[in-house]
Write an enzyme that holds these catalytic residues in place. Structure first.
Site, PDB file in Angstrom:
ATOM      1  N   CYS A   7       0.844  -1.143  -0.222  1.00 15.44           N
ATOM      2  CA  CYS A   7      -0.045   0.255   0.031  1.00 15.44           C
ATOM      3  C   CYS A   7       0.812   1.361   0.074  1.00 15.44           C
ATOM      4  CB  CYS A   7      -0.827   0.002   1.270  1.00 15.44           C
ATOM      5  SG  CYS A   7      -1.967   1.420   1.373  1.00 15.44           S
ATOM      6  N   CYS A  50       0.224   3.066   3.423  1.00 12.14           N
ATOM      7  CA  CYS A  50       0.748   2.555   4.822  1.00 12.14           C
ATOM      8  C   CYS A  50       1.709   1.457   4.723  1.00 12.14           C
ATOM      9  CB  CYS A  50      -0.519   2.172   5.625  1.00 12.14           C
ATOM     10  SG  CYS A  50      -1.155   0.352   5.187  1.00 12.14           S
ATOM     11  N   CYS A  63      -6.928  -4.112 -19.270  1.00  6.52           N
ATOM     12  CA  CYS A  63      -7.831  -3.155 -19.092  1.00  6.52           C
ATOM     13  C   CYS A  63      -7.219  -1.729 -18.793  1.00  6.52           C
ATOM     14  CB  CYS A  63      -8.660  -3.700 -17.924  1.00  6.52           C
ATOM     15  SG  CYS A  63      -7.630  -3.737 -16.115  1.00  6.52           S
ATOM     16  N   CYS A 103      -7.556  -0.793   1.185  1.00  8.27           N
ATOM     17  CA  CYS A 103      -6.483  -1.052   1.921  1.00  8.27           C
ATOM     18  C   CYS A 103      -7.330  -1.518   3.452  1.00  8.27           C
ATOM     19  CB  CYS A 103      -5.365  -0.294   2.346  1.00  8.27           C
ATOM     20  SG  CYS A 103      -4.341  -0.809   3.437  1.00  8.27           S
ATOM     21  N   CYS A 156      -5.164   0.828   6.405  1.00 12.29           N
ATOM     22  CA  CYS A 156      -5.466   2.493   6.332  1.00 12.29           C
ATOM     23  C   CYS A 156      -6.503   2.886   5.676  1.00 12.29           C
ATOM     24  CB  CYS A 156      -4.129   3.115   5.602  1.00 12.29           C
ATOM     25  SG  CYS A 156      -4.162   3.018   3.855  1.00 12.29           S
ATOM     26  N   ASP A 210     -14.330 -10.655 -13.755  1.00 16.91           N
ATOM     27  CA  ASP A 210     -14.264 -11.133 -15.167  1.00 16.91           C
ATOM     28  C   ASP A 210     -12.866 -11.348 -15.073  1.00 16.91           C
ATOM     29  OD1 ASP A 210     -12.878  -8.597 -14.830  1.00 16.91           O
ATOM     30  OD2 ASP A 210     -14.025  -7.505 -16.613  1.00 16.91           O
ATOM     31  N   ARG A 215     -11.205 -10.195 -11.085  1.00 17.44           N
ATOM     32  CA  ARG A 215     -10.002  -9.101 -11.206  1.00 17.44           C
ATOM     33  C   ARG A 215      -9.965  -7.911 -10.440  1.00 17.44           C
ATOM     34  NH1 ARG A 215     -10.639  -4.407 -14.850  1.00 17.44           N
ATOM     35  NH2 ARG A 215     -12.809  -5.145 -15.682  1.00 17.44           N
ATOM     36  N   CYS A 265      -9.012  -4.776  -9.796  1.00 17.96           N
ATOM     37  CA  CYS A 265      -8.476  -3.783 -10.710  1.00 17.96           C
ATOM     38  C   CYS A 265      -7.897  -2.476 -10.123  1.00 17.96           C
ATOM     39  CB  CYS A 265      -9.589  -3.252 -11.673  1.00 17.96           C
ATOM     40  SG  CYS A 265      -9.213  -1.981 -12.764  1.00 17.96           S
TER      41      CYS A 265
END
Ligand code: FE
Length: 133
Positions: free
Chosen positions: A48, A51, A66, A97, A100, A110, A119, A121
């Protein structure tokens, strides 16, 4: 960091770049095909950017086409939190997350069918990559 959920808005603005702040703290989205990890397939871990929590491993990353980094699963099931999002006239599932509360992206049904069909994304701006040693 003890509890990143206790950080104030000013503290987040100090810690993050304006672009990271927009995505992580205002649920923004980086433009498709612009993120530094979109076409990035090195071996390692994605943490992340807010954090430092371990969120995704490179073995779950795949080229979805994508325009954003796509993963089939989080590093640990409790690393991320999923929440219904009805903004922008769409019904989606937001991914945050868990440590945090930072916005990461959305999850869609998909993904690769042989790897769970999901997925994740995720915005590159929400992630910091750590190369495997
Ligand atoms: Fe975080």
């Amino acid at each position: 960091m003890s509890d990143p959920k206790a950080l104030t808005d000013d503290e987040w603005r100090e810690r993050l770049t304006p672009d990271q702040y927009h995505v992580l703290r205002e649920a923004g989205t980086e433009r498709a095909f612009t993120g530094q990890y979109d076409e990035h397939f090195e071996a390692g871990s994605y943490r992340c950017a807010g954090c430092g929590e371990l969120l995704f491993e490179s073995d779950a990353k795949y080229g979805s086409g994508c325009g954003w980094p796509a993963f089939t699963r989080p590093a640990q099931s409790d690393a991320v939190e999923e929440r219904r999002d009805i903004s922008h006239g769409m019904i989606r599932t937001e991914v945050l997350c868990n440590k945090c509360g930072g916005h990461l992206g959305h999850v869609f049904p998909d993904g690769p069918p042989d790897q769970g069909g999901i997925r994740y994304c995720i915005n590159s701006l929400s992630l910091d990559f750590e190369e495997k040693e």
